[in-house]
Design an enzyme around this catalytic site. Sequence first.
Site, mmCIF file in Angstrom:
data_model
loop_
_atom_site.group_PDB
_atom_site.id
_atom_site.type_symbol
_atom_site.label_atom_id
_atom_site.label_comp_id
_atom_site.label_asym_id
_atom_site.label_seq_id
_atom_site.Cartn_x
_atom_site.Cartn_y
_atom_site.Cartn_z
ATOM 1 N N PRO A 9 0.792 -1.226 0.000
ATOM 2 C CA PRO A 9 0.000 0.000 0.000
ATOM 3 C C PRO A 9 0.827 1.281 0.000
ATOM 4 O O PRO A 9 1.864 1.365 0.660
ATOM 5 C CB PRO A 9 -0.821 -0.105 1.288
ATOM 6 C CG PRO A 9 -0.115 -1.098 2.129
ATOM 7 C CD PRO A 9 0.530 -2.061 1.175
ATOM 8 N N ASN A 10 0.318 2.236 -0.754
ATOM 9 C CA ASN A 10 0.846 3.602 -0.839
ATOM 10 C C ASN A 10 2.139 3.722 -1.646
ATOM 11 O O ASN A 10 2.585 4.838 -1.913
ATOM 12 C CB ASN A 10 1.026 4.229 0.558
ATOM 13 C CG ASN A 10 -0.277 4.278 1.312
ATOM 14 O OD1 ASN A 10 -1.255 4.818 0.790
ATOM 15 N ND2 ASN A 10 -0.330 3.711 2.506
ATOM 16 N N ARG A 17 4.462 10.987 -2.218
ATOM 17 C CA ARG A 17 4.429 10.566 -0.830
ATOM 18 C C ARG A 17 5.751 10.835 -0.104
ATOM 19 O O ARG A 17 6.777 10.260 -0.471
ATOM 20 C CB ARG A 17 4.169 9.067 -0.877
ATOM 21 C CG ARG A 17 4.277 8.373 0.398
ATOM 22 C CD ARG A 17 4.199 6.872 0.221
ATOM 23 N NE ARG A 17 4.047 6.322 1.541
ATOM 24 C CZ ARG A 17 4.374 5.109 1.891
ATOM 25 N NH1 ARG A 17 4.826 4.270 0.979
ATOM 26 N NH2 ARG A 17 4.233 4.719 3.124
ATOM 27 N N TYR A 22 11.018 8.808 0.863
ATOM 28 C CA TYR A 22 10.941 7.792 -0.205
ATOM 29 C C TYR A 22 11.500 8.262 -1.540
ATOM 30 O O TYR A 22 11.521 7.487 -2.496
ATOM 31 C CB TYR A 22 9.488 7.330 -0.371
ATOM 32 C CG TYR A 22 8.936 6.698 0.887
ATOM 33 C CD1 TYR A 22 9.429 5.482 1.345
ATOM 34 C CD2 TYR A 22 7.943 7.334 1.637
ATOM 35 C CE1 TYR A 22 8.941 4.901 2.501
ATOM 36 C CE2 TYR A 22 7.444 6.769 2.798
ATOM 37 C CZ TYR A 22 7.949 5.552 3.228
ATOM 38 O OH TYR A 22 7.474 4.981 4.376
ATOM 39 N N ASN A 73 7.933 -5.912 -1.117
ATOM 40 C CA ASN A 73 7.919 -4.781 -0.201
ATOM 41 C C ASN A 73 6.464 -4.653 0.259
ATOM 42 O O ASN A 73 5.648 -4.042 -0.437
ATOM 43 C CB ASN A 73 8.392 -3.499 -0.887
ATOM 44 C CG ASN A 73 8.396 -2.323 0.074
ATOM 45 O OD1 ASN A 73 7.863 -2.412 1.178
ATOM 46 N ND2 ASN A 73 8.985 -1.210 -0.338
ATOM 47 N N ALA A 76 3.323 -0.882 4.631
ATOM 48 C CA ALA A 76 2.843 -0.858 6.019
ATOM 49 C C ALA A 76 2.413 -2.239 6.514
ATOM 50 O O ALA A 76 2.487 -2.521 7.722
ATOM 51 C CB ALA A 76 1.685 0.130 6.147
ATOM 52 N N GLU A 97 12.870 -9.697 1.032
ATOM 53 C CA GLU A 97 12.149 -8.487 1.460
ATOM 54 C C GLU A 97 12.934 -7.230 1.059
ATOM 55 O O GLU A 97 14.162 -7.219 1.136
ATOM 56 C CB GLU A 97 12.043 -8.555 2.990
ATOM 57 C CG GLU A 97 11.403 -7.369 3.657
ATOM 58 C CD GLU A 97 11.468 -7.482 5.188
ATOM 59 O OE1 GLU A 97 12.358 -8.201 5.724
ATOM 60 O OE2 GLU A 97 10.629 -6.857 5.842
ATOM 61 N N HIS A 99 12.835 -2.809 1.568
ATOM 62 C CA HIS A 99 12.245 -1.541 2.019
ATOM 63 C C HIS A 99 13.080 -0.400 1.472
ATOM 64 O O HIS A 99 14.311 -0.428 1.582
ATOM 65 C CB HIS A 99 12.177 -1.465 3.551
ATOM 66 C CG HIS A 99 11.270 -2.501 4.108
ATOM 67 N ND1 HIS A 99 9.907 -2.413 3.993
ATOM 68 C CD2 HIS A 99 11.533 -3.670 4.721
ATOM 69 C CE1 HIS A 99 9.372 -3.490 4.523
ATOM 70 N NE2 HIS A 99 10.334 -4.279 4.969
ATOM 71 N N ARG A 106 13.647 4.143 12.036
ATOM 72 C CA ARG A 106 12.392 4.893 12.097
ATOM 73 C C ARG A 106 11.591 4.522 13.358
ATOM 74 O O ARG A 106 12.167 4.060 14.333
ATOM 75 C CB ARG A 106 11.614 4.679 10.792
ATOM 76 C CG ARG A 106 12.384 5.234 9.576
ATOM 77 C CD ARG A 106 11.630 5.071 8.283
ATOM 78 N NE ARG A 106 10.391 5.849 8.286
ATOM 79 C CZ ARG A 106 9.419 5.707 7.379
ATOM 80 N NH1 ARG A 106 9.558 4.819 6.407
ATOM 81 N NH2 ARG A 106 8.336 6.448 7.452
HETATM 82 C C1 DQA Z 1 8.341 0.877 3.459
HETATM 83 C C2 DQA Z 1 8.512 1.112 4.953
HETATM 84 C C3 DQA Z 1 7.201 0.904 5.677
HETATM 85 O O1 DQA Z 1 7.377 1.101 7.070
HETATM 86 C C4 DQA Z 1 6.166 1.873 5.184
HETATM 87 O O2 DQA Z 1 4.924 1.638 5.815
HETATM 88 C C5 DQA Z 1 6.026 1.860 3.713
HETATM 89 C C6 DQA Z 1 7.223 1.731 2.880
HETATM 90 C C7 DQA Z 1 9.624 1.205 2.676
HETATM 91 O O3 DQA Z 1 9.719 0.770 1.526
HETATM 92 O O4 DQA Z 1 10.506 1.907 3.186
HETATM 93 O O5 DQA Z 1 4.940 2.057 3.182
HETATM 94 O O6 DQA Z 1 8.051 -0.479 3.244
#
Ligand code: DQA
Length: 143
Positions: A9-10, A17, A22, A73, A76, A97, A99, A106
């Site tokens: 998501p997002n 964003r 990011y 990835n 959240a 994985e 990120h 964080r």
């Molecule tokens: C994320 C890190 C997560 O904590 C966050 O909720 C994201 C992006 C990252 O790629 O840094 O949406 O996965």
Amino acid sequence: MKFLIINGPNLNLLGLREPDIYGKQDFSSLQQFILDACNEAGVEGELFQSNHEGAIVDAIQGAYGRIDGIVINPAAYTHTSVAILDALKAVSITAVEVHISDVSKRESFRQISYAGMACIKSFIGLGFEGYRQAILYLKDYLQ
Ligand code: DQA
């Protein structure tokens, strides 16, 4: 060899964003970056993004018998989703994985990764480059 690259998501709002966290590049740039990395690795890449936990579970289940490796990835859902962890375990497809941001530096609620418990390795805080390294690592691991 075929990889499924899942973004949660997002991440579709990259660029808009929180660019200080990011970056300024948008999601279509990320998709192109991932496809270029797949080409470099000599693997076929299938891209999937969803803002919905169940859709991500469905995508993981749908990979069974079809996909050799998963780069994920979960965004959240990383920090909340036992369902995504269970799906990765259920299909037993080797997963890595990623990120974009350095979650280790964080908020405390970002310090747990459920999906990461089913992954052989994590690439954290490397920006887009983390996806490339994950794809190359997975290719090396599987061949
Ligand atoms: C994320 C890190 C997560 O904590 C966050 O909720 C994201 C992006 C990252 O790629 O840094 O949406 O996965």
